[in-house]
Design a protein around this motif. Structure first.
Motif, mmCIF file in Angstrom:
data_model
loop_
_atom_site.group_PDB
_atom_site.id
_atom_site.type_symbol
_atom_site.label_atom_id
_atom_site.label_comp_id
_atom_site.label_asym_id
_atom_site.label_seq_id
_atom_site.Cartn_x
_atom_site.Cartn_y
_atom_site.Cartn_z
ATOM 1 N N LYS A 1 41.070 37.145 39.480
ATOM 2 C CA LYS A 1 41.226 37.727 38.146
ATOM 3 C C LYS A 1 39.978 37.552 37.280
ATOM 4 O O LYS A 1 39.992 37.907 36.102
ATOM 5 N N ASP B 1 46.333 42.377 31.581
ATOM 6 C CA ASP B 1 45.970 43.740 31.172
ATOM 7 C C ASP B 1 45.212 44.519 32.247
ATOM 8 O O ASP B 1 44.771 45.647 32.018
ATOM 9 N N GLY B 2 45.071 43.943 33.432
ATOM 10 C CA GLY B 2 44.446 44.651 34.547
ATOM 11 C C GLY B 2 42.944 44.547 34.612
ATOM 12 O O GLY B 2 42.327 45.093 35.529
ATOM 13 N N LYS B 3 42.315 43.853 33.663
ATOM 14 C CA LYS B 3 40.857 43.725 33.642
ATOM 15 C C LYS B 3 40.456 42.313 34.070
ATOM 16 O O LYS B 3 41.056 41.329 33.648
ATOM 17 N N ARG B 4 39.450 42.221 34.892
ATOM 18 C CA ARG B 4 38.918 40.908 35.263
ATOM 19 C C ARG B 4 38.279 40.257 34.035
ATOM 20 O O ARG B 4 37.680 40.939 33.205
ATOM 21 N N LYS B 5 38.363 38.958 33.947
ATOM 22 C CA LYS B 5 37.953 38.249 32.745
ATOM 23 C C LYS B 5 36.641 37.496 32.955
ATOM 24 O O LYS B 5 36.356 36.972 34.038
ATOM 25 N N ASP C 1 35.540 37.280 27.258
ATOM 26 C CA ASP C 1 36.969 37.563 27.125
ATOM 27 C C ASP C 1 37.748 36.304 26.754
ATOM 28 O O ASP C 1 38.672 36.353 25.938
ATOM 29 N N VAL D 1 35.661 37.960 36.591
ATOM 30 C CA VAL D 1 34.494 38.786 36.923
ATOM 31 C C VAL D 1 33.619 38.093 37.956
ATOM 32 O O VAL D 1 33.088 38.725 38.881
#
Length: 814
Positions: free
Chosen positions: A285, A554-558, A562, A287
């Motif tokens: 999850k 939310d589906g975005k890598r952190k 973030d 980046v």
């Protein structure tokens, strides 16, 4: 404002700090450090963090104690006096009751066994830490003119420490005995069913849980039973001012007269707003592809801060993070292998026992049909400006006697698990500091007894194993087989503890399939958890945890930016639930209708610049007050002053559930919404003026922070300007992720934060408001406050080359 926070970090990494020129690195040699075995190198970075490089374990912790004393001498001296029950010797008769309570609840077990619990080298580590503190204290007593200003104001000098001071429990987050007494009183007044209806006890398998059956005479519970317990738990008073009081709270906070309502309010605020957030995500999850961790404990805002950063490096040790300056080791941080953080997990480790005493001998109590003698000790307490007093301390088999009722032949004692061996708060983190993997970390957690905590772990992957994330709840949890522990019980032998639940049997997870763990003092325990009565029944609102999970899902890598934005998040889930209830309503009052217009266009964020945020927070407060007046019987209001947010939102969303509603529940609810908004508009008009466009949330007359030094009313204006901080505008409130409490002047919240990406330990970010030092003459007394006020961070470097690049001073202790 994630872009601003990112800019702040970039500025810190690359150049001047808010216009402050970078000072040239200086080098100092401090000779004749009695007790050191070899020279110790200390690199102090630009943000006041000491990076300690020692050649052996003894010298490492000696240096940690020495440097903590150098930065926080007054804080350490007041800790020492509270731990030893010698505050009245300094501050006079007003503190006698505190000293009696401290001595009554002092740990009196085997000190060597106690220290060995925290680490196999515990006696040596704590001994070296105390040596270091005392080395600095000795230096300063030879040059009293160099002591921080507090010592001159109070006409005092610091005293020497002992290991007993380090293991004191006086400032720990301990338990719920005050709530037990409150629930007992409420059951006596309004019955168990009503108490369950008005509180939110969970998780409960059925409406009859928890068991609140009162098996003692409830009419006798309305006495000052816990006065001594409360006295040693309250913050210090200086000429009546509490250490954590401010100009908004001074009139409502316990003064020298010990007003009961004010004391109750202080404990309620501490209980409500002392908490934390933490979360950990797997590499899937992030980046970077590596596990990441975030932690921000929420404690009282004060100067100096509770936390203290340090970097400890010696053979077998390489750990950075923060603990409390009074303790060796690091309670939140990372080493070469993994990072860890904590939040409060509700364990119930206190019970109030009521005894029948012998009319012919009040020092005897009935236990299993026989009269048993109390253990009786006497101690002399010195008192400034008065005769020393002799305190009589009594103990039953369960614990310290806090109150005796001669008329009814009753005695009351507190059974406190934290008086057992190994319960000094956070000291077991010494074992965590050397953990190299999840198995070792979880084993170290099994020594962490007080307070109850959610410990999370993020392990950096290696060539032979993937990254790991985990969660282990910790805390000393008594097993109660035939009672809930939520109301006082007879001490006659029928209601005993059945030992303690092994810590590794508390809730835990390893690499959960969702790829994250989030804890924010909310309940994470299933309804069918075995030994249900070993853990707490009251938890924080799930709003902070739900919001964190919402963002992580939310589906975005952190990445770290973030994480910064999430720690600073001001979105109110309660507002997102309640404001839509106004969607189809209108008010005949023009200004109320104008306020509704602001709320309809609002994004539910309590940003400092938002007018709608001011309107909403005032409205929510009025709604809670109105519902409390409606649902809490008048005779119960002294003991139940507010309702849980869960009850408020449930009743407003589903008004048919609201106690006392009649006729059309929806119409009744809608009239309540509008009437409360009328009152909120009147409240804001009185405080902020008639122009609604000027009602920005964050401002001096509304949401702000002003930190007052506890001695500020005993110095001149020039010194007050030097030692007090703020005001600055704030956002958020008690249930946003960026938790800033519900008072207009922020009393609680995160002063310490840490963000870790295990890809690179040098990417770690942190903060500690208002600064590392407690001495106003130090440049590090307030230098972190403006960064913190903007929800910013400084880089927490770990590799020595990076540390040297931001060095402010290098010192050799020898």
């Amino acid at each position: 404002m994630p872009a601003l926070r990112y800019l702040v970090v970039c500025l810190l990494l690359s150049g001047p700090l808010f216009g402050q020129s970078r000072t040239a690195t200086s080098k100092t040699v401090l000779s004749a450090r009695k007790g050191l075995q070899q020279p110790v190198e200390v690199i102090r970075d630009r943000w006041g963090v000491n990076h300690i490089y020692a050649k052996n374990e003894h010298d490492l912790f000696y240096a940690q104690g020495y440097l903590a004393a150098k930065d926080r001498l007054f804080q350490l001296e007041m800790w020492r006096r509270q731990a030893t029950g010698t505050v009245a010797e300094l501050l006079g008769p007003q503190e006698v009751k505190r000293d009696i309570g401290t001595r009554l609840f002092r740990f009196r077990g085997n000190l060597n066994q106690e220290l060995l619990h925290y680490h196999p080298h515990g006696p040596q580590i704590v001994g070296a830490f105390v040596e270091g503190i005392n080395a600095y204290v000795t230096e300063m007593t030879k040059t009293p003119d160099k002591l921080p200003f507090e010592f001159r104001v109070l006409n005092m000098t610091p005293g020497l420490w002992t290991p007993e001071v380090v293991v004191s429990r006086h400032q720990g987050l301990l338990g719920n005995v005050r709530e037990e007494l409150k629930y007992g009183r409420l059951v006596s007044l309004i019955g168990a069913d009503k108490v369950r209806e008005l509180n939110w006890f969970h998780p409960a398998a059925n409406p009859a849980q928890p068991d609140l059956t009162l098996r003692v005479d409830g009419t006798q519970l309305f006495q000052p039973i816990l006065d001594l317990y409360e006295a040693f738990r309250l913050p210090l008073k200086y000429q009546g001012r509490l250490a954590k009081a401010d100009e908004d709270e001074a009139a409502r906070t316990p003064g020298a007269d010990g007003n009961t309502d004010e004391i109750d309010r202080w404990f309620e605020i501490e209980k409500q707003y002392t908490g934390s957030n933490n979360w950990v995500i797997s590499g899937d999850k992030s980046v970077s592809g590596y596990p990441m961790l975030a932690n921000d404990p929420h404690r009282s805002q004060s100067t100096p801060s509770l936390r203290y950063w340090a970097h400890l490096n010696a053979p077998g040790w390489n750990v950075i993070g923060a603990g409390e300056p009074t303790l060796p080791g690091i309670s939140i941080g990372h080493n070469d292998y993994g990072a860890w953080g904590l939040t409060i997990f509700e364990t119930d480790n206190e019970d109030l026992y009521v005894y029948e005493t012998n009319p012919a001998n009040p020092n005897q109590y009935r236990y299993k049909g026989q009269w048993v003698s109390m253990r009786v000790l006497t101690e002399t307490i010195p008192v400034k400006g008065a005769q020393a007093i002799t305190a009589t301390l009594k103990y039953t088999r369960h614990g310290p006697v806090v109150y005796e009722d001669a008329k009814n032949h009753r005695a009351y004692a507190v059974r406190a698990a934290w008086l057992e061996t190994g319960c000094a708060p956070y000291l077991a983190s010494l074992r965590m500091n050397q953990s190299r993997n999840w198995a070792e970390f979880r084993q170290a957690c099994s020594y962490s007894r007080i307070p109850g905590e959610n410990m999370i772990w993020a392990e950096r992957p290696s060539a032979t194993k993937p990254g790991t994330i985990g969660w282990q709840a910790v805390g000393l949890s008594p097993i109660r087989k035939n009672f809930s522990g939520l109301v006082p019980v007879p001490g006659d032998g029928r209601y005993e503890w059945g030992g303690y639940l092994p810590i590794q049997q508390l809730p835990n997870k390893l690499n959960p399939p969702e790829g994250y763990v989030v804890t924010a003092n909310n309940n994470l325990t299933p309804v069918d958890f075995p030994h249900r009565n070993a853990i707490g029944w009251t938890w924080a609102s799930p709003n902070r945890a739900d919001r964190i999970e919402e963002v992580l899902n939310d589906g975005k890598r952190k990445n770290l930016v973030d994480f910064m934005a999430l720690q600073a998040d001001y979105l109110s889930l309660t507002a997102r639930t309640l404001v839509p209830l106004l969607q189809n309503l209108s008010s005949p009052e023009g200004r109320t209708e104008q306020a509704i217009g602001y709320l309809r266009k609002w994004d539910f964020r309590l940003d400092p610049s938002s007018v709608a945020a001011s309107i909403y927070v005032a409205w929510e407060g009025q709604l809670k007050q109105a519902l409390a007046r409606q649902t809490i019987p008048e005779k119960a209001r002294p003991y139940l002053t507010s309702l849980p947010s869960k009850r408020v939102t449930d009743w407003l969303v589903t008004p048919g559930l609201m106690p006392g509603s009649s006729g059309d529940p929806v119409a009744y609810r809608d009239s309540l919404l509008l009437a409360s908004l009328d009152r909120a508009v009147a409240e804001l008009s009185g405080r902020l003026g008639d122009d609604m466009d000027e009602w920005q949330y964050g401002q001096r007359k509304n949401k702000h922070i002003l930190i007052m030094h506890p001695l500020s009313d005993r110095v001149d204006k020039a010194m007050r300007d030097k030692i007090n901080l703020g005001p600055v505008a704030r956002g958020g409130y008690g249930e946003t992720v960026n938790a800033t409490a519900n008072d207009l002047n922020q009393t609680h919240g995160a002063t310490f934060r840490i963000l870790v990406d295990t890809e690179d330990w040098d990417k770690t970010l942190g903060i500690n408001s208002p600064g590392q030092s407690g001495d106003p003459d130090s440049p590090h007394y307030r230098d972190l406050f403006p960064i913190w006020a903007e929800n910013g961070y400084f880089p927490v470097f770990f590799s020595k080359d990076k540390v040297k690049a931001v060095a402010e001073q290098t010192t050799v202790l020898k």
